[in-house]
Design a protein around this motif. Sequence first.
Motif, PDB file in Angstrom:
ATOM      1  N   LEU A   4       0.839  -1.189   0.000  1.00  0.00           N
ATOM      2  CA  LEU A   4       0.000   0.000   0.000  1.00  0.00           C
ATOM      3  C   LEU A   4       0.874   1.238   0.000  1.00  0.00           C
ATOM      4  N   VAL A   5       0.536   2.171  -0.862  1.00  0.00           N
ATOM      5  CA  VAL A   5       1.310   3.408  -0.958  1.00  0.00           C
ATOM      6  C   VAL A   5       0.366   4.595  -0.896  1.00  0.00           C
ATOM      7  N   GLU A   6       0.512   5.381   0.174  1.00  0.00           N
ATOM      8  CA  GLU A   6      -0.326   6.569   0.341  1.00  0.00           C
ATOM      9  C   GLU A   6       0.299   7.780  -0.334  1.00  0.00           C
ATOM     10  N   SER A   7      -0.558   8.704  -0.715  1.00  0.00           N
ATOM     11  CA  SER A   7      -0.108   9.984  -1.260  1.00  0.00           C
ATOM     12  C   SER A   7      -1.182  11.026  -1.001  1.00  0.00           C
ATOM     13  N   GLY A   8      -0.818  12.287  -1.199  1.00  0.00           N
ATOM     14  CA  GLY A   8      -1.796  13.361  -1.087  1.00  0.00           C
ATOM     15  C   GLY A   8      -1.720  14.179   0.180  1.00  0.00           C
ATOM     16  N   GLY A   9      -0.848  13.792   1.096  1.00  0.00           N
ATOM     17  CA  GLY A   9      -0.705  14.584   2.308  1.00  0.00           C
ATOM     18  C   GLY A   9      -0.028  15.912   2.024  1.00  0.00           C
ATOM     19  N   GLY A  10      -0.026  16.777   3.031  1.00  0.00           N
ATOM     20  CA  GLY A  10       0.614  18.062   2.865  1.00  0.00           C
ATOM     21  C   GLY A  10       0.175  19.044   3.919  1.00  0.00           C
ATOM     22  N   LEU A  11       0.461  20.302   3.664  1.00  0.00           N
ATOM     23  CA  LEU A  11       0.109  21.390   4.568  1.00  0.00           C
ATOM     24  C   LEU A  11      -1.118  22.117   4.038  1.00  0.00           C
ATOM     25  N   VAL A  12      -2.091  22.322   4.904  1.00  0.00           N
ATOM     26  CA  VAL A  12      -3.323  23.003   4.510  1.00  0.00           C
ATOM     27  C   VAL A  12      -3.770  23.882   5.661  1.00  0.00           C
ATOM     28  N   GLN A  13      -4.443  24.966   5.323  1.00  0.00           N
ATOM     29  CA  GLN A  13      -4.987  25.835   6.357  1.00  0.00           C
ATOM     30  C   GLN A  13      -6.257  25.233   6.943  1.00  0.00           C
ATOM     31  N   ALA A  14      -6.535  25.577   8.179  1.00  0.00           N
ATOM     32  CA  ALA A  14      -7.782  25.139   8.802  1.00  0.00           C
ATOM     33  C   ALA A  14      -8.960  25.562   7.927  1.00  0.00           C
ATOM     34  N   GLY A  15      -9.905  24.643   7.757  1.00  0.00           N
ATOM     35  CA  GLY A  15     -11.046  24.882   6.892  1.00  0.00           C
ATOM     36  C   GLY A  15     -10.849  24.399   5.475  1.00  0.00           C
ATOM     37  N   GLY A  16      -9.619  24.059   5.145  1.00  0.00           N
ATOM     38  CA  GLY A  16      -9.311  23.588   3.802  1.00  0.00           C
ATOM     39  C   GLY A  16      -9.584  22.115   3.610  1.00  0.00           C
ATOM     40  N   SER A  17      -9.191  21.622   2.440  1.00  0.00           N
ATOM     41  CA  SER A  17      -9.460  20.228   2.062  1.00  0.00           C
ATOM     42  C   SER A  17      -8.202  19.572   1.523  1.00  0.00           C
ATOM     43  N   LEU A  18      -8.157  18.270   1.677  1.00  0.00           N
ATOM     44  CA  LEU A  18      -7.135  17.426   1.065  1.00  0.00           C
ATOM     45  C   LEU A  18      -7.791  16.122   0.678  1.00  0.00           C
ATOM     46  N   ARG A  19      -7.234  15.493  -0.345  1.00  0.00           N
ATOM     47  CA  ARG A  19      -7.666  14.146  -0.698  1.00  0.00           C
ATOM     48  C   ARG A  19      -6.468  13.219  -0.659  1.00  0.00           C
ATOM     49  N   LEU A  20      -6.549  12.223   0.202  1.00  0.00           N
ATOM     50  CA  LEU A  20      -5.516  11.208   0.285  1.00  0.00           C
ATOM     51  C   LEU A  20      -5.873  10.049  -0.630  1.00  0.00           C
ATOM     52  N   SER A  21      -4.840   9.464  -1.211  1.00  0.00           N
ATOM     53  CA  SER A  21      -5.009   8.284  -2.040  1.00  0.00           C
ATOM     54  C   SER A  21      -4.143   7.165  -1.500  1.00  0.00           C
ATOM     55  N   CYS A  22      -4.591   5.957  -1.712  1.00  0.00           N
ATOM     56  CA  CYS A  22      -3.824   4.774  -1.316  1.00  0.00           C
ATOM     57  C   CYS A  22      -3.914   3.764  -2.449  1.00  0.00           C
ATOM     58  N   ALA A  23      -2.796   3.553  -3.101  1.00  0.00           N
ATOM     59  CA  ALA A  23      -2.742   2.610  -4.212  1.00  0.00           C
ATOM     60  C   ALA A  23      -2.268   1.255  -3.702  1.00  0.00           C
ATOM     61  N   ALA A  24      -2.998   0.221  -4.071  1.00  0.00           N
ATOM     62  CA  ALA A  24      -2.678  -1.137  -3.624  1.00  0.00           C
ATOM     63  C   ALA A  24      -2.135  -1.962  -4.781  1.00  0.00           C
ATOM     64  N   SER A  25      -1.136  -2.759  -4.478  1.00  0.00           N
ATOM     65  CA  SER A  25      -0.601  -3.672  -5.490  1.00  0.00           C
ATOM     66  C   SER A  25      -1.390  -4.965  -5.464  1.00  0.00           C
ATOM     67  N   GLY A  26      -1.197  -5.791  -6.473  1.00  0.00           N
ATOM     68  CA  GLY A  26      -1.813  -7.112  -6.485  1.00  0.00           C
ATOM     69  C   GLY A  26      -3.163  -7.131  -7.168  1.00  0.00           C
ATOM     70  N   ARG A  27      -3.643  -8.344  -7.401  1.00  0.00           N
ATOM     71  CA  ARG A  27      -4.885  -8.542  -8.138  1.00  0.00           C
ATOM     72  C   ARG A  27      -6.072  -8.816  -7.231  1.00  0.00           C
ATOM     73  N   THR A  28      -5.832  -8.798  -5.923  1.00  0.00           N
ATOM     74  CA  THR A  28      -6.883  -9.227  -5.002  1.00  0.00           C
ATOM     75  C   THR A  28      -7.432  -8.070  -4.180  1.00  0.00           C
ATOM     76  N   PHE A  29      -7.402  -6.883  -4.741  1.00  0.00           N
ATOM     77  CA  PHE A  29      -7.849  -5.692  -4.005  1.00  0.00           C
ATOM     78  C   PHE A  29      -9.268  -5.859  -3.489  1.00  0.00           C
TER      79      PHE A  29
END
Length: 124
Positions: A4-29
């Motif tokens: 599993l590999v996460e991405s999308g984190g970072g610095l944001v101001q209060a009230g803001g938005s972020l979208r995190l993603s998690c990509a999974a390897s393999g065929r059995t997701f």
Amino acid sequence: QVQLVESGGGLVQAGGSLRLSCAASGRTFTSYAMGWFRQPPGKEREFVAATGRSAGKTYYADSVKGRFTISRDNAKNTVYLQMNSLKPEDAAVYYCAASRLIASLMAPGAYDYWGQGTQVTVSS
């Protein structure tokens, strides 16, 4: 084995938005329920959200209900966490995890595989 590999984190101001993603390897997701956890500095890892294998069921911690949305795209082997109206107390390292179970998804012990985490920082 699932990686599993996460991405999308970072610095944001209060009230803001972020979208995190998690990509999974393999065929059995689709064999795994997926969850997001977070660990604030100096605190234990805590449950944030989870989704069942087919995305039909979702679960949320009370602290994020109405602000965060978990979703999964089985065609892309990816799970997302949309975070809106972020608060300083949401700052943490966010982890994606995969579980073979269909119950007890709020417990870290239910998960078989974990990502390396992505940092979310919220400035006030």
